[in-house]
Design a protein around this motif. Structure first.
Motif, mmCIF file in Angstrom:
data_model
loop_
_atom_site.group_PDB
_atom_site.id
_atom_site.type_symbol
_atom_site.label_atom_id
_atom_site.label_comp_id
_atom_site.label_asym_id
_atom_site.label_seq_id
_atom_site.Cartn_x
_atom_site.Cartn_y
_atom_site.Cartn_z
ATOM 1 N N TYR A 1 -6.835 1.743 -3.341
ATOM 2 C CA TYR A 1 -6.045 2.512 -2.378
ATOM 3 C C TYR A 1 -6.927 3.573 -1.721
ATOM 4 O O TYR A 1 -6.690 4.776 -1.856
ATOM 5 N N ARG B 1 1.763 3.042 -10.414
ATOM 6 C CA ARG B 1 0.632 2.315 -9.844
ATOM 7 C C ARG B 1 -0.533 2.196 -10.812
ATOM 8 O O ARG B 1 -1.324 1.268 -10.724
ATOM 9 N N ILE C 1 0.074 9.030 -3.624
ATOM 10 C CA ILE C 1 -0.032 8.785 -5.067
ATOM 11 C C ILE C 1 -0.153 10.136 -5.749
ATOM 12 O O ILE C 1 -0.988 10.963 -5.364
ATOM 13 N N PRO D 1 -5.272 10.481 -4.564
ATOM 14 C CA PRO D 1 -4.227 11.011 -5.434
ATOM 15 C C PRO D 1 -4.247 12.532 -5.502
ATOM 16 O O PRO D 1 -5.281 13.165 -5.325
ATOM 17 N N ARG E 1 0.828 -1.204 0.000
ATOM 18 C CA ARG E 1 0.000 0.000 0.000
ATOM 19 C C ARG E 1 0.864 1.256 0.000
ATOM 20 O O ARG E 1 1.731 1.420 0.858
ATOM 21 N N PRO E 2 0.632 2.149 -0.953
ATOM 22 C CA PRO E 2 1.402 3.395 -0.991
ATOM 23 C C PRO E 2 0.892 4.383 0.051
ATOM 24 O O PRO E 2 -0.268 4.343 0.433
ATOM 25 N N SER E 3 1.782 5.266 0.481
ATOM 26 C CA SER E 3 1.354 6.313 1.411
ATOM 27 C C SER E 3 0.999 7.599 0.671
ATOM 28 O O SER E 3 0.386 8.489 1.248
ATOM 29 N N THR F 1 -5.501 6.523 0.262
ATOM 30 C CA THR F 1 -4.467 7.327 -0.396
ATOM 31 C C THR F 1 -5.062 8.121 -1.555
ATOM 32 O O THR F 1 -4.936 7.729 -2.719
ATOM 33 N N THR G 1 1.860 7.596 -9.800
ATOM 34 C CA THR G 1 3.046 7.029 -9.156
ATOM 35 C C THR G 1 2.949 7.173 -7.648
ATOM 36 O O THR G 1 2.283 8.074 -7.135
ATOM 37 N N ASP G 2 3.632 6.266 -6.971
ATOM 38 C CA ASP G 2 3.626 6.339 -5.506
ATOM 39 C C ASP G 2 4.830 7.147 -5.019
ATOM 40 O O ASP G 2 5.605 7.684 -5.813
ATOM 41 N N GLU G 3 4.974 7.227 -3.707
ATOM 42 C CA GLU G 3 6.016 8.043 -3.097
ATOM 43 C C GLU G 3 7.426 7.548 -3.414
ATOM 44 O O GLU G 3 8.392 8.295 -3.278
#
Length: 179
Positions: free
Chosen positions: A51, A32, A9, A56, A5-7, A54, A25-27
């Motif tokens: 997500y 993604r 986006i 975007p 899981r991204p923090s 998160t 894109t994630d951090e």
């Protein structure tokens, strides 16, 4: 690539010869999701579903990623192989998406051929559904899957884009519009 899981986006826009693309894109700079602005609402819904914690935000794509896309559209068919990606999906979907990455630019494969590559020769419909659920189109080259008779089949970004991408890569296919 498995999903974590991204923090954060960020969504960047990239002008291409076939429309403006959206790169999520994630951090860490991993792709993604990818789609075209005319399919932006579908991509937003996919991101929200996978997500939800998160949301975007508008941002810039990593320089190396942007350069890879620019190189691809300038004619370097293999340039997108270096783009890191992660996608939320089932184990089956991830297996199909990995197999898609093994189809070189300029080549195509049928759904039956793709099913055989993942050792599931009778799973053509499931392979088709997984192919259609690919959230990182172009980098995971779902456009390289065509009908068994070499004709174009559906593409989430529109058949006009699939036609252009395959022609750009020098792939052989039967174009119903040219007939």
């Amino acid at each position: 690539m498995t999903d974590a899981r991204p923090s954060a986006i960020s969504i960047a826009r990239l002008t291409t010869p076939i429309g403006v693309a959206l790169l999520a894109t994630d951090e860490t700079g991993v792709l993604r999701a990818f789609n075209w602005t005319d399919y932006g609402p579908q991509m937003s819904a996919w991101l929200k579903r996978h997500y939800p914690a998160t949301p975007p935000v508008e941002g810039a794509a990593p320089v190396a990623m942007r350069r890879a896309f620019e190189a691809y559209f300038a004619g370097e068919g293999g340039a997108l192989a270096a783009v890191p990606w992660r996608a939320a999906g089932t184990a089956f979907q991830l297996g199909v998406w990995q197999a898609l990455c093994a189809i070189p630019p300029g080549e195509t494969l049928s759904y039956a051929g793709l099913a055989a590559r993942i050792d599931r020769p009778t799973a053509m419909r499931a392979v088709g559904l997984a192919n259609g659920a690919n959230p990182v189109a172009l980098v995971v080259p779902c456009h390289r899957v065509i009908g068994a008779n070499k004709t174009l089949t559906g593409y989430g970004g529109g058949l006009h884009r699939k036609r252009w991408l395959l022609a750009h890569e020098g792939a052989s296919f039967k174009d119903q519009l040219a007939a």
